[in-house]
Design an enzyme around this catalytic site. Structure first.
Site, PDB file in Angstrom:
ATOM      1  N   LYS A 156      14.915  17.330 -21.209  1.00 31.41           N
ATOM      2  CA  LYS A 156      14.406  17.159 -22.701  1.00 31.41           C
ATOM      3  C   LYS A 156      13.122  17.818 -22.831  1.00 31.41           C
ATOM      4  O   LYS A 156      13.037  18.304 -23.891  1.00 31.41           O
ATOM      5  CB  LYS A 156      14.559  15.719 -23.011  1.00 31.41           C
TER       6      LYS A 156
ATOM      7  N   SER B   8      13.929  12.754 -26.327  1.00 29.10           N
ATOM      8  CA  SER B   8      14.100  11.173 -25.846  1.00 29.10           C
ATOM      9  C   SER B   8      12.631  10.683 -25.457  1.00 29.10           C
ATOM     10  O   SER B   8      11.802  11.602 -24.860  1.00 29.10           O
ATOM     11  CB  SER B   8      15.100  11.434 -24.732  1.00 29.10           C
TER      12      SER B   8
ATOM     13  N   TYR C 271      16.914  14.171 -16.353  1.00 27.35           N
ATOM     14  CA  TYR C 271      17.454  13.956 -17.497  1.00 27.35           C
ATOM     15  C   TYR C 271      16.051  14.106 -18.530  1.00 27.35           C
ATOM     16  O   TYR C 271      16.141  15.081 -19.533  1.00 27.35           O
ATOM     17  CB  TYR C 271      18.280  12.723 -17.807  1.00 27.35           C
TER      18      TYR C 271
END
Length: 303
Positions: free
Chosen positions: A117, A89, A113
């Site tokens: 990643k 991402s 988040y």
């Protein structure tokens, strides 16, 4: 073969292969999966992906995203599968100092988040050194749109992505769309994002696994267009394509939302031969509206 616990997935979306229900954190289930067939590679999409929830419930994100990836990589090593394409991402970059964002930008995620990643990417580096694992990390920018014949599209619960939220407002499924931040240093004061059509994303995955199976080395590439669209532009384009009014309510900025996020996709073109083909905003929204109309049944006249 699709391996999914269907927490957010949809059984009816699996049209082109077998569905095996299972959880990515279940090592025994993964061992059984790899033992049942011969696999050349893995495409790893499984993750929790609500940025706000990652801030309030980080433990879930470390468990599913980081621990789940670790269990998967261990299972791949046991099965002798050494090629993986990973859904990363642009959230790993945080709020970079310059635009467009290239892969050389220093990762500095600003939420759990994005950090999960980044941890997964680093984990793949470590598995590469220890076990010869090769990976392509595809750093998505803003995935949007739908399959052009409306076979598959966005259907999230809860829905947080701006384009389906605006389509909901156009369809009358919600009274209005909220615009978070109208005082950004952009052309119209609203946040600018790089929207990439899901069909272009899908094609990038095919090119990535082909690259690995032909002996390619580990790489990380941005998947974006290099062009940004503002929230106001999204709303105006939906109005034009749907032929319906969209009520927009202004609200303060959300903490941690950068003004502009736009990719430099040069590396994906150079290494994978990839370039977006359906990622102009009008095509993205037309495909998404076709899907939305089919899924939710709002094919009546404009309001």
């Amino acid at each position: 073969v699709v391996f999914d616990n269907l927490l957010f997935g949809h059984r009816e979306f699996v049209r082109w292969g077998n569905l095996i229900e299972g959880d990515i954190r279940d090592a025994a289930a993964l061992d059984a999966l790899f033992a049942a067939d011969r696999f050349d590679g893995v495409m790893h999409f499984a993750a929790l992906a609500y940025v706000g929830e990652s801030v309030t419930a980080p433990g879930k994100y470390y468990d599913v995203n980081v621990n789940g990836t670790r269990v998967l990589l261990d299972a791949m090593v046991r099965a002798g599968v050494r090629s993986i394409v990973f859904s990363s991402s642009c959230a790993i970059y945080g709020e970079p100092a310059s635009m467009p964002i290239s892969e050389s930008a220093t990762p500095n995620p600003i939420n759990p988040y994005g950090f999960t990643k980044l941890v997964c990417e680093r984990m793949m580096d470590d598995f590469g050194r220890a076990h010869g694992l090769k990976s392509v990390r595809l750093r998505y920018f803003n995935a949007a749109g739908a399959e052009p014949t409306a076979e598959i599209g966005e259907d999230h619960d809860p829905e947080t992505h701006v384009i389906p939220l605006v389509l909901d407002a156009a369809a009358g499924r919600r009274p209005a769309v909220t615009v978070f931040g109208v005082d950004y240093p952009t052309s119209d004061g609203t946040a600018v994002r790089d929207y990439i059509h899901v069909c272009d994303l899908a094609r990038a995955h095919v090119l990535a696994i082909d690259y690995l199976l032909k002996g390619g080395e580990t790489i990380a590439v941005n998947l974006g267009t290099g062009r940004g669209s503002s929230v106001r532009q999204v709303i105006d384009t939906v109005r034009q394509i749907a032929g319906r009014e969209v009520l927009a309510q202004d609200a303060p900025r959300r903490p941690g939302d950068p003004p502009i996020l736009v990719a430099d996709p040069t590396k994906a073109r150079a290494l994978l031969g990839w370039a977006p083909e359906r990622s102009d905003l009008a095509t993205i929204i037309a495909d998404a509206w076709r899907w939305h109309s089919k899924r939710f049944g709002h094919t009546g006249p404009p309001r």
